[in-house]
Write a protein that holds these residues in place. Structure first.
Motif, mmCIF file in Angstrom:
data_model
loop_
_atom_site.group_PDB
_atom_site.id
_atom_site.type_symbol
_atom_site.label_atom_id
_atom_site.label_comp_id
_atom_site.label_asym_id
_atom_site.label_seq_id
_atom_site.Cartn_x
_atom_site.Cartn_y
_atom_site.Cartn_z
ATOM 1 N N ALA A 87 -17.188 0.401 0.041
ATOM 2 C CA ALA A 87 -16.355 -0.406 -0.850
ATOM 3 C C ALA A 87 -15.715 0.442 -1.931
ATOM 4 C CB ALA A 87 -17.179 -1.525 -1.477
ATOM 5 N N VAL A 88 -16.483 1.441 -2.432
ATOM 6 C CA VAL A 88 -15.942 2.301 -3.476
ATOM 7 C C VAL A 88 -14.865 3.212 -2.903
ATOM 8 C CG1 VAL A 88 -16.532 4.119 -5.121
ATOM 9 C CG2 VAL A 88 -18.103 2.199 -4.775
ATOM 10 N N LYS A 89 -15.111 3.711 -1.670
ATOM 11 C CA LYS A 89 -14.127 4.590 -1.054
ATOM 12 C C LYS A 89 -12.790 3.883 -0.858
ATOM 13 C CE LYS A 89 -17.226 7.726 1.417
ATOM 14 N NZ LYS A 89 -17.650 8.233 2.749
ATOM 15 N N SER A 90 -12.826 2.563 -0.624
ATOM 16 C CA SER A 90 -11.587 1.835 -0.377
ATOM 17 C C SER A 90 -10.816 1.517 -1.647
ATOM 18 C CB SER A 90 -11.886 0.528 0.372
ATOM 19 O OG SER A 90 -12.601 -0.369 -0.475
ATOM 20 N N ARG A 91 -11.464 1.703 -2.814
ATOM 21 C CA ARG A 91 -10.784 1.441 -4.075
ATOM 22 C C ARG A 91 -9.711 2.489 -4.324
ATOM 23 N NH1 ARG A 91 -11.508 -3.695 -5.231
ATOM 24 N NH2 ARG A 91 -13.700 -4.271 -5.200
ATOM 25 N N LEU A 92 -8.618 2.029 -4.924
ATOM 26 C CA LEU A 92 -7.532 2.955 -5.211
ATOM 27 C C LEU A 92 -7.792 3.707 -6.505
ATOM 28 C CD1 LEU A 92 -4.473 0.694 -4.327
ATOM 29 C CD2 LEU A 92 -5.624 2.344 -2.870
ATOM 30 N N GLY A 93 -7.408 4.970 -6.508
ATOM 31 C CA GLY A 93 -7.595 5.769 -7.697
ATOM 32 C C GLY A 93 -6.569 6.889 -7.772
ATOM 33 N N SER A 101 -8.192 -7.014 -1.759
ATOM 34 C CA SER A 101 -8.015 -6.691 -0.337
ATOM 35 C C SER A 101 -7.249 -5.400 -0.117
ATOM 36 C CB SER A 101 -7.305 -7.849 0.379
ATOM 37 O OG SER A 101 -5.947 -7.938 -0.035
ATOM 38 N N ILE A 102 -6.494 -4.935 -1.127
ATOM 39 C CA ILE A 102 -5.770 -3.668 -0.972
ATOM 40 C C ILE A 102 -6.331 -2.586 -1.892
ATOM 41 C CG2 ILE A 102 -3.652 -4.814 -0.215
ATOM 42 C CD1 ILE A 102 -2.494 -4.133 -3.014
ATOM 43 N N GLY A 103 -7.499 -2.842 -2.477
ATOM 44 C CA GLY A 103 -8.180 -1.808 -3.250
ATOM 45 C C GLY A 103 -7.918 -1.796 -4.731
ATOM 46 N N LYS A 127 -9.304 8.404 -12.003
ATOM 47 C CA LYS A 127 -9.413 7.061 -12.580
ATOM 48 C C LYS A 127 -9.130 6.005 -11.522
ATOM 49 C CE LYS A 127 -7.940 8.531 -17.208
ATOM 50 N NZ LYS A 127 -6.936 8.332 -18.288
ATOM 51 N N PRO A 128 -9.929 4.922 -11.484
ATOM 52 C CA PRO A 128 -9.663 3.837 -10.541
ATOM 53 C C PRO A 128 -8.489 2.983 -11.024
ATOM 54 C CG PRO A 128 -11.507 3.260 -11.925
ATOM 55 C CD PRO A 128 -11.132 4.676 -12.291
ATOM 56 N N LEU A 129 -7.835 2.324 -10.094
ATOM 57 C CA LEU A 129 -6.774 1.380 -10.453
ATOM 58 C C LEU A 129 -7.441 0.052 -10.779
ATOM 59 C CD1 LEU A 129 -3.921 0.505 -10.839
ATOM 60 C CD2 LEU A 129 -3.649 0.283 -8.370
ATOM 61 N N SER A 130 -7.664 -0.184 -12.057
ATOM 62 C CA SER A 130 -8.360 -1.381 -12.522
ATOM 63 C C SER A 130 -7.507 -2.065 -13.583
ATOM 64 C CB SER A 130 -9.727 -1.008 -13.104
ATOM 65 O OG SER A 130 -10.424 -2.155 -13.538
ATOM 66 N N LEU A 131 -7.313 -3.369 -13.444
ATOM 67 C CA LEU A 131 -6.437 -4.133 -14.326
ATOM 68 C C LEU A 131 -7.216 -5.234 -15.027
ATOM 69 C CD1 LEU A 131 -3.408 -4.493 -11.890
ATOM 70 C CD2 LEU A 131 -3.701 -2.790 -13.695
ATOM 71 N N ARG A 132 -6.875 -5.476 -16.295
ATOM 72 C CA ARG A 132 -7.533 -6.525 -17.075
ATOM 73 C C ARG A 132 -6.770 -7.841 -16.915
ATOM 74 N NH1 ARG A 132 -7.543 -7.603 -23.167
ATOM 75 N NH2 ARG A 132 -9.414 -8.838 -23.495
ATOM 76 N N PHE A 133 -7.440 -8.817 -16.336
ATOM 77 C CA PHE A 133 -6.844 -10.116 -16.047
ATOM 78 C C PHE A 133 -7.392 -11.115 -17.066
ATOM 79 C CE2 PHE A 133 -5.607 -12.840 -12.081
ATOM 80 C CZ PHE A 133 -4.750 -13.591 -12.865
ATOM 81 N N GLN A 174 0.822 -1.206 0.000
ATOM 82 C CA GLN A 174 0.000 0.000 0.000
ATOM 83 C C GLN A 174 0.859 1.261 0.000
ATOM 84 O OE1 GLN A 174 -2.226 -1.204 3.474
ATOM 85 N NE2 GLN A 174 -4.062 -1.629 2.267
ATOM 86 N N ALA A 175 2.004 1.201 0.699
ATOM 87 C CA ALA A 175 2.907 2.353 0.703
ATOM 88 C C ALA A 175 3.482 2.599 -0.689
ATOM 89 C CB ALA A 175 4.027 2.122 1.713
ATOM 90 N N LEU A 176 3.831 1.536 -1.399
ATOM 91 C CA LEU A 176 4.338 1.676 -2.760
ATOM 92 C C LEU A 176 3.282 2.286 -3.670
ATOM 93 C CD1 LEU A 176 6.199 -1.749 -3.115
ATOM 94 C CD2 LEU A 176 7.268 0.507 -3.361
ATOM 95 N N LEU A 177 2.040 1.836 -3.516
ATOM 96 C CA LEU A 177 0.961 2.373 -4.340
ATOM 97 C C LEU A 177 0.706 3.847 -4.033
ATOM 98 C CD1 LEU A 177 -1.415 -0.710 -4.134
ATOM 99 C CD2 LEU A 177 -0.316 0.140 -6.207
ATOM 100 N N ALA A 178 0.743 4.190 -2.744
ATOM 101 C CA ALA A 178 0.553 5.589 -2.365
ATOM 102 C C ALA A 178 1.670 6.459 -2.932
ATOM 103 C CB ALA A 178 0.499 5.711 -0.842
ATOM 104 N N ASP A 179 2.896 5.930 -2.909
ATOM 105 C CA ASP A 179 4.027 6.669 -3.463
ATOM 106 C C ASP A 179 3.851 6.902 -4.963
ATOM 107 O OD1 ASP A 179 6.699 7.838 -3.132
ATOM 108 O OD2 ASP A 179 7.371 6.150 -4.367
ATOM 109 N N ALA A 180 3.162 5.949 -5.610
ATOM 110 C CA ALA A 180 2.899 6.074 -7.050
ATOM 111 C C ALA A 180 1.663 6.925 -7.327
ATOM 112 C CB ALA A 180 2.737 4.688 -7.670
ATOM 113 N N GLY A 181 1.007 7.415 -6.271
ATOM 114 C CA GLY A 181 -0.143 8.290 -6.442
ATOM 115 C C GLY A 181 -1.490 7.618 -6.364
#
Length: 754
Positions: free
Chosen positions: A562-568, A602-604, A572-578, A443-450
């Motif tokens: 649940a939406v508030k906990s999503r990373l953005g 679990s980490i948004g 734009k939300p952090l959403s990946l195509r799997f 989560q710290a790495l993601l926060a550092d990336a914005g």
């Protein structure tokens, strides 16, 4: 077993790599994987082939071995060569340094007396001394002309030869005859540590001597071979490739008269085994379960079967069924008799299948390959290495390995290297360069990336507020409709102000309600405006507001938790195509994919799972880069300096603006990694070369484009009477030792008829 192709290719021959489906299988755990005091990270799972000395293997009979399909080519150096090509040519052609059970190349005495580097300066020279008895099936000795022809075909200097790779061959400066044609001197223009990888398989000069025979002639036939078997026929309509014992073979004579490779789709292998049309087949866990159940099947003993049709019929239910079938109600009796007959037929069919399957054993080990999570770093959020590392450090690799391997009774140690597997001499766990699982650090790495919780929502509000402020700053005049609305609001506000003045004494204590934009939530008191007398009042400060409204007009509704906990970030939300394969043989990949989705959730991090057909999974998505996250496998190799470079090399821009990725389908690489590979492949000291590869592997971990998850399981159904065949692990089969320990009693001969 589903095979979704991932060729490990330009460096070595292209080999399809299966994405294996695994389910639940309860069979005994492999014994003897480690001994006391051994480091489990460096111990390979042993092969399981029912070993037997040659004197215990009967002479003669035919073995039927299942393959996915008749190969498109018998030329292992062409782009469409696959696993079936490798398996068949292994019995027909020379392999000078096959892999042993530990994944190391070992000199093959059937073809070589010796092979070693005899000069290092000024240039590397390797001298091959060939076995003096080694001959092609036409009687010609294997010699220097065959080496020369193969070098010229694979060197890359003549584009008329359609080759899939030239790694190593392009470093050869010249090949000379020694004292005779049985001595071959190979001089390299640049040092080449993986020289043992060359000339395997070795084709006769009749194949490699001209583009015509190389490109087309060797696709469907090999008239000249030099193995324990020779090619009799290739019949695509019947789906068979038939090999016969080679009468000119100089080594230990093949125990089998003939070896038939028979095309059987993975989903039809249970039936093929039960019908006796194949004796050996790679299988999925569902078929392995059927074989395990067959060993415990009880039938014909007067009691109900332990499982299968009729297993759930209790004595009381059986008695009721009999009574109905023999009762006076003719309609009910007819129905009961039909049901009883249907059950009897199903039990008979199932019993026959179980009897046939009980003659097979499940040989199991770990394949020399690993399944990875690939993160496409070409563009989007994953182009940021902080995001990739965060995802990698969110994964519980042990849980993922356990999900696939523990139900099979196989060791579930996640791989620690991209370039070697446990048991190989070059193996070292380099995952520490990335770090252990740590969601807080992720989560710290993601926060550092914005990327922050609710970042997309805040950005939306900020954007709206900014627009309004900008409108005021620029002195924009409202439209006519807006002006009228504003005047109406002012009038209402004035009336509301007068009303508020009258109520001032009664609302003295509610100071918050006098502050513009604040919410009023208080106890239900006499004189207050309740939203229903529930004990809590909620009122919009502006007159005319609906009872129960929490915010002034124009305020956005609160987002769900649940939406508030999503990373953005930046709206734009952090959403990946799997992307995952959808075929029936890819269930284990989907299971692992679901667990990865939950871990990222679990980490948004949001994921959009896209399931695609197996036959398009690699070509249309992995190779083309149409994915963010994907699961696929790479095979292990005895030559990681050669084979690993195209997989992890830094992509280079092409003239048309696209990327030249070779086999680096994650599009993640660095100049430093490339330099370490280049130094390793030119280092003739084996220990020094391995040290350089370990450094390269550490940097591959740190780049977080490829995250190894588990070594793939290997399940093979084998007739219990067969010896020296099964789950080979690292080692190449020794075809001449395979056979039945007793005279073959069942199973079709080469023509497919019993």
């Amino acid at each position: 077993m589903s095979h979704v192709g991932v060729p490990r290719g330009t460096a070595r021959k292209r080999r399809s790599v299966a994405l294996l489906a695994t389910g639940v299988l309860t069979i005994p755990v492999l014994a003897g994987c480690t001994s006391d005091g051994e480091d489990p990270t460096s111990v390979a799972v042993p092969q399981d082939i029912a070993p037997a000395s040659r004197d215990r293997v009967a002479d003669g009979s035919t073995l039927n071995w299942a393959i996915d399909a008749v190969p498109s080519t018998l030329n292992a150096f062409q782009a469409d060569a696959d696993g079936a090509t490798t398996r068949i040519t292994g019995a027909l052609l020379p392999s000078l340094f096959p892999m042993d059970a530990k994944g190391e190349p070992r000199l093959n005495p059937d073809y070589l007396e010796s092979a070693k580097v005899i000069e290092r300066e000024p240039k590397q020279v390797v001298l091959y001394k060939l076995n003096q008895q080694a001959v092609w099936s036409d009687g010609r000795e294997i010699g220097a002309p065959d080496f020369v022809a193969q070098w010229r075909a694979l060197s890359g200097k003549d584009s008329a030869f359609w080759t899939a790779r030239n790694a190593g061959y392009e470093r050869i400066e010249k090949i000379e005859r020694g004292k005779d044609d049985l001595q071959v001197r190979v001089t390299f223009s640049k040092p080449y540590a993986d020289w043992r990888s060359l000339f395997s398989p070795l084709y006769p000069k009749e194949v490699t001597g001209s583009p015509g025979t190389f490109n087309d002639g060797a696709r469907t036939t090999l008239r000249n071979t030099a193995g324990p078997f020779r090619l009799r026929s290739v019949n695509k309509p019947k789906g068979t490739v038939v090999l016969d014992r080679n009468p000119r073979w100089w080594g230990d004579e093949a125990r089998l008269d003939s070896l038939v490779f028979r095309a059987v789709e993975p989903g039809k292998r249970t039936d093929a085994l039960a019908e006796g049309t194949v004796d050996v087949a790679d299988i999925d866990p569902a078929t392995a379960n059927s074989i395990a159940l067959a060993a415990r099947y009880r039938g014909g003993n007067g009691g109900p079967p332990a499982h299968g049709p009729g297993a759930g019929i209790t004595p009381a239910a059986a008695l009721r069924s009999w009574a109905l079938a023999h009762g006076s109600d003719e309609e009910a009796a007819e129905t009961a008799r039909a049901a009883r007959e249907e059950t009897r037929e199903a039990v008979a069919v199932y019993a026959a299948e179980q009897k046939s399957l009980s003659g097979f054993a499940v040989r199991k080990s770990l394949e020399p390959s690993y399944t990875q999570l690939a993160l496409n770093g070409e563009s989007g959020p994953l182009s940021d290495d902080r995001v990739r590392r965060a995802i990698a450090r969110t994964l519980d690799r042990q849980e993922l390995a356990d999900a696939v391997l523990k139900p099979l009774g196989l060791p579930a140690k996640p791989p620690g290297s991209h370039l070697a597997l446990a048991g190989q001499p070059g193996y070292k766990d380099g995952s520490g360069a990335l770090g252990e699982r740590d969601t807080k650090e992720a989560q710290a790495l993601l926060a550092d990336a914005g990327w922050t919780p609710g970042g997309a929502l805040r950005s939306t509000r900020d954007t709206k507020a900014g627009s309004e402020a900008e409108k005021k700053d620029e002195g924009e005049k409202p439209a006519a409709g807006e002006k009228a609305a504003d005047e109406d609001k002012d009038e209402k506000a004035e009336k509301a102000g007068k009303k508020d003045e009258k109520a001032e004494d009664t609302e003295k204590d509610d100071k918050a309600s006098r502050e513009e934009g604040e919410y009023t939530v208080g106890d239900d008191k006499p004189g207050s405006r309740s939203s229903g007398g529930s004990g809590v009042t909620a009122q919009d400060k502006q007159p005319g507001g609906v009872a129960g409204a929490y915010a002034p007009a124009g305020t956005a509704a609160p987002a769900p938790a649940a939406v508030k906990s999503r990373l953005g970030k930046d709206g734009k939300p952090l959403s990946l195509r799997f992307v995952l394969p959808s075929g029936p043989g890819s269930q284990s990949l989907r299971t692992v994919g679901e667990k990865i989705v939950a871990m990222l959730d679990s980490i948004g991090i949001s994921t959009q799972v896209t399931k695609v057909a197996d036959d398009s999974y690699f070509k249309d998505h992995i190779a083309s880069g149409d994915y963010d996250l994907a699961l696929y496998s790479w095979p292990a190799t005895a030559y990681p300096a050669t084979d690993g470079r195209p997989i992890f090399a830094k992509p280079e821009p092409a003239t048309d603006g696209s990327l030249l990725v070779a086999q680096n389908y994650t599009r993640v690489g660095s100049d430093h990694i490339d330099q370490l590979f280049d130094r390793a492949v030119a280092e003739l000291d084996a220990d020094a070369s391995r040290d350089l590869l370990k450094q390269a592997d550490a940097r591959i971990w740190a780049a977080a484009g490829s995250i190894p998850l588990y070594q793939r399981p290997q399940l093979v159904a084998v007739d219990k009477k067969l010896a020296n065949i099964g789950a080979f692990g690292f080692a190449a089969p020794r075809y001449q030792d395979i056979g039945f320990t007793a005279r073959q009693a069942a199973g079709p001969p080469a023509n497919g008829k019993k």
